[in-house]
Design a protein around this motif. Structure first.
Motif, mmCIF file in Angstrom:
data_model
loop_
_atom_site.group_PDB
_atom_site.id
_atom_site.type_symbol
_atom_site.label_atom_id
_atom_site.label_comp_id
_atom_site.label_asym_id
_atom_site.label_seq_id
_atom_site.Cartn_x
_atom_site.Cartn_y
_atom_site.Cartn_z
ATOM 1 N N ILE A 80 1.566 -4.299 -110.754
ATOM 2 C CA ILE A 80 1.649 -3.921 -112.171
ATOM 3 C C ILE A 80 1.828 -5.162 -113.034
ATOM 4 N N LEU A 81 2.737 -6.046 -112.635
ATOM 5 C CA LEU A 81 2.962 -7.279 -113.399
ATOM 6 C C LEU A 81 1.703 -8.125 -113.451
ATOM 7 N N GLU A 82 1.026 -8.263 -112.323
ATOM 8 C CA GLU A 82 -0.211 -9.046 -112.289
ATOM 9 C C GLU A 82 -1.251 -8.446 -113.227
ATOM 10 N N TYR A 83 -1.394 -7.141 -113.196
ATOM 11 C CA TYR A 83 -2.362 -6.474 -114.061
ATOM 12 C C TYR A 83 -2.039 -6.727 -115.538
ATOM 13 N N LEU A 84 -0.774 -6.556 -115.898
ATOM 14 C CA LEU A 84 -0.374 -6.710 -117.296
ATOM 15 C C LEU A 84 -0.535 -8.150 -117.785
ATOM 16 N N LEU A 85 -0.119 -9.115 -116.947
ATOM 17 C CA LEU A 85 -0.140 -10.515 -117.361
ATOM 18 C C LEU A 85 -1.522 -11.148 -117.244
ATOM 19 N N VAL A 86 -2.246 -10.850 -116.177
ATOM 20 C CA VAL A 86 -3.526 -11.519 -115.931
ATOM 21 C C VAL A 86 -4.692 -10.719 -116.516
ATOM 22 N N VAL B 166 9.057 -5.786 -122.798
ATOM 23 C CA VAL B 166 9.302 -4.653 -123.698
ATOM 24 C C VAL B 166 8.596 -3.414 -123.166
ATOM 25 N N LEU B 167 7.377 -3.593 -122.691
ATOM 26 C CA LEU B 167 6.605 -2.480 -122.141
ATOM 27 C C LEU B 167 7.305 -1.859 -120.935
ATOM 28 N N ILE B 168 7.766 -2.689 -120.035
ATOM 29 C CA ILE B 168 8.481 -2.196 -118.850
ATOM 30 C C ILE B 168 9.744 -1.446 -119.267
ATOM 31 N N ASP B 169 10.498 -2.019 -120.178
ATOM 32 C CA ASP B 169 11.720 -1.391 -120.657
ATOM 33 C C ASP B 169 11.416 -0.037 -121.305
ATOM 34 N N TYR B 170 10.388 -0.008 -122.137
ATOM 35 C CA TYR B 170 9.984 1.217 -122.836
ATOM 36 C C TYR B 170 9.579 2.305 -121.837
ATOM 37 N N VAL B 171 8.742 1.952 -120.872
ATOM 38 C CA VAL B 171 8.268 2.933 -119.893
ATOM 39 C C VAL B 171 9.428 3.466 -119.053
ATOM 40 N N LEU B 172 10.329 2.598 -118.650
ATOM 41 C CA LEU B 172 11.481 3.058 -117.872
ATOM 42 C C LEU B 172 12.335 4.038 -118.675
ATOM 43 N N LYS B 173 12.459 3.794 -119.980
ATOM 44 C CA LYS B 173 13.274 4.678 -120.819
ATOM 45 C C LYS B 173 12.620 6.043 -121.011
ATOM 46 N N ILE B 174 11.318 6.055 -121.236
ATOM 47 C CA ILE B 174 10.679 7.339 -121.546
ATOM 48 C C ILE B 174 10.161 8.076 -120.318
ATOM 49 N N ASN C 74 11.809 8.420 -117.234
ATOM 50 C CA ASN C 74 12.871 8.725 -116.270
ATOM 51 C C ASN C 74 13.023 7.643 -115.194
ATOM 52 N N ASN C 75 12.996 6.383 -115.619
ATOM 53 C CA ASN C 75 13.159 5.218 -114.743
ATOM 54 C C ASN C 75 12.075 5.091 -113.675
ATOM 55 N N LYS C 76 10.880 5.612 -113.967
ATOM 56 C CA LYS C 76 9.766 5.490 -113.026
ATOM 57 C C LYS C 76 8.714 4.560 -113.611
ATOM 58 N N LEU C 77 8.242 3.638 -112.788
ATOM 59 C CA LEU C 77 7.138 2.767 -113.178
ATOM 60 C C LEU C 77 5.867 3.306 -112.529
ATOM 61 N N THR C 78 5.108 4.029 -113.292
ATOM 62 C CA THR C 78 3.877 4.618 -112.811
ATOM 63 C C THR C 78 2.719 3.781 -113.326
ATOM 64 N N LYS C 79 1.913 3.292 -112.402
ATOM 65 C CA LYS C 79 0.853 2.347 -112.777
ATOM 66 C C LYS C 79 -0.104 2.925 -113.822
ATOM 67 N N ASN C 80 -0.571 4.135 -113.621
ATOM 68 C CA ASN C 80 -1.514 4.725 -114.577
ATOM 69 C C ASN C 80 -0.884 4.905 -115.953
ATOM 70 N N PHE C 81 0.369 5.289 -115.975
ATOM 71 C CA PHE C 81 1.076 5.480 -117.238
ATOM 72 C C PHE C 81 1.234 4.144 -117.968
ATOM 73 N N ILE C 82 1.657 3.126 -117.236
ATOM 74 C CA ILE C 82 1.820 1.792 -117.823
ATOM 75 C C ILE C 82 0.478 1.249 -118.300
ATOM 76 N N THR C 83 -0.570 1.465 -117.511
ATOM 77 C CA THR C 83 -1.905 0.995 -117.875
ATOM 78 C C THR C 83 -2.362 1.631 -119.183
ATOM 79 N N ALA C 84 -2.129 2.922 -119.332
ATOM 80 C CA ALA C 84 -2.532 3.623 -120.554
ATOM 81 C C ALA C 84 -1.810 3.045 -121.771
ATOM 82 N N ILE C 85 -0.524 2.816 -121.639
ATOM 83 C CA ILE C 85 0.245 2.280 -122.768
ATOM 84 C C ILE C 85 -0.146 0.830 -123.034
ATOM 85 N N ALA C 86 -0.339 0.050 -121.981
ATOM 86 C CA ALA C 86 -0.743 -1.347 -122.149
ATOM 87 C C ALA C 86 -2.089 -1.427 -122.869
#
Length: 135
Positions: free
Chosen positions: A27-33, A44-52, A54-66
């Motif tokens: 996930i970090l590689e995808y977001l940064l590279v 900020v994105l990681i913090d936001y996703v964890l808050k909304i 339920n403390n889960k880092l879901t790749k597809n969810f993070i990708t959509a927001i990113a």
């Protein structure tokens, strides 16, 4: 904190581990590279996703927001924080609004409650019973 901490260290602090999982590293590689987001914005994105989420880092969810943040030209930590707060506020407002649901009234056909008079031909009835019994 978001600007002064590497995403690697940030995700470790959030996960309370010494090193991220393989998925977290992907996930970090995808977001940064691939998405070319700045490290502070990734934090900020990681913090936001964890808050909304339920403390889960879901790749597809993070990708959509990113992707949304990238399209919105979010490049500074302050912009990311404002955007995340606006999104969170709008979701809270939507959840607070009562949902109006129309109750669909069931429509019955005219004949539904009527009694039907059927005359039975006794010879035919006996013939059908024979066929059903296999005699």
């Amino acid at each position: 904190m978001f600007e002064n901490t590497s995403p690697y260290a940030f995700i470790c602090s959030k996960s309370k581990t010494e090193k991220p999982t393989k998925l977290e590293l992907e996930i970090l590689e995808y977001l940064l590279v691939d998405m070319d987001l700045k490290p502070g914005v990734v934090n900020v994105l990681i913090d936001y996703v964890l808050k909304i989420n339920n403390n889960k880092l879901t790749k597809n969810f993070i990708t959509a927001i990113a992707s949304q943040w990238k399209r919105s030209n979010i490049e500074k930590v302050e912009d990311a924080m404002k955007f995340a707060q606006q999104e969170r506020n709008s979701k809270v407002e939507l959840q607070a609004k009562p949902v109006s649901r129309k109750v669909k009234e069931e429509v019955k056909p005219d004949w539904f409650d009527k009694e039907i008079d059927v005359e039975v031909d006794l010879d035919k009835q006996k013939e059908i019973e024979k066929m059903l019994s296999g005699v």
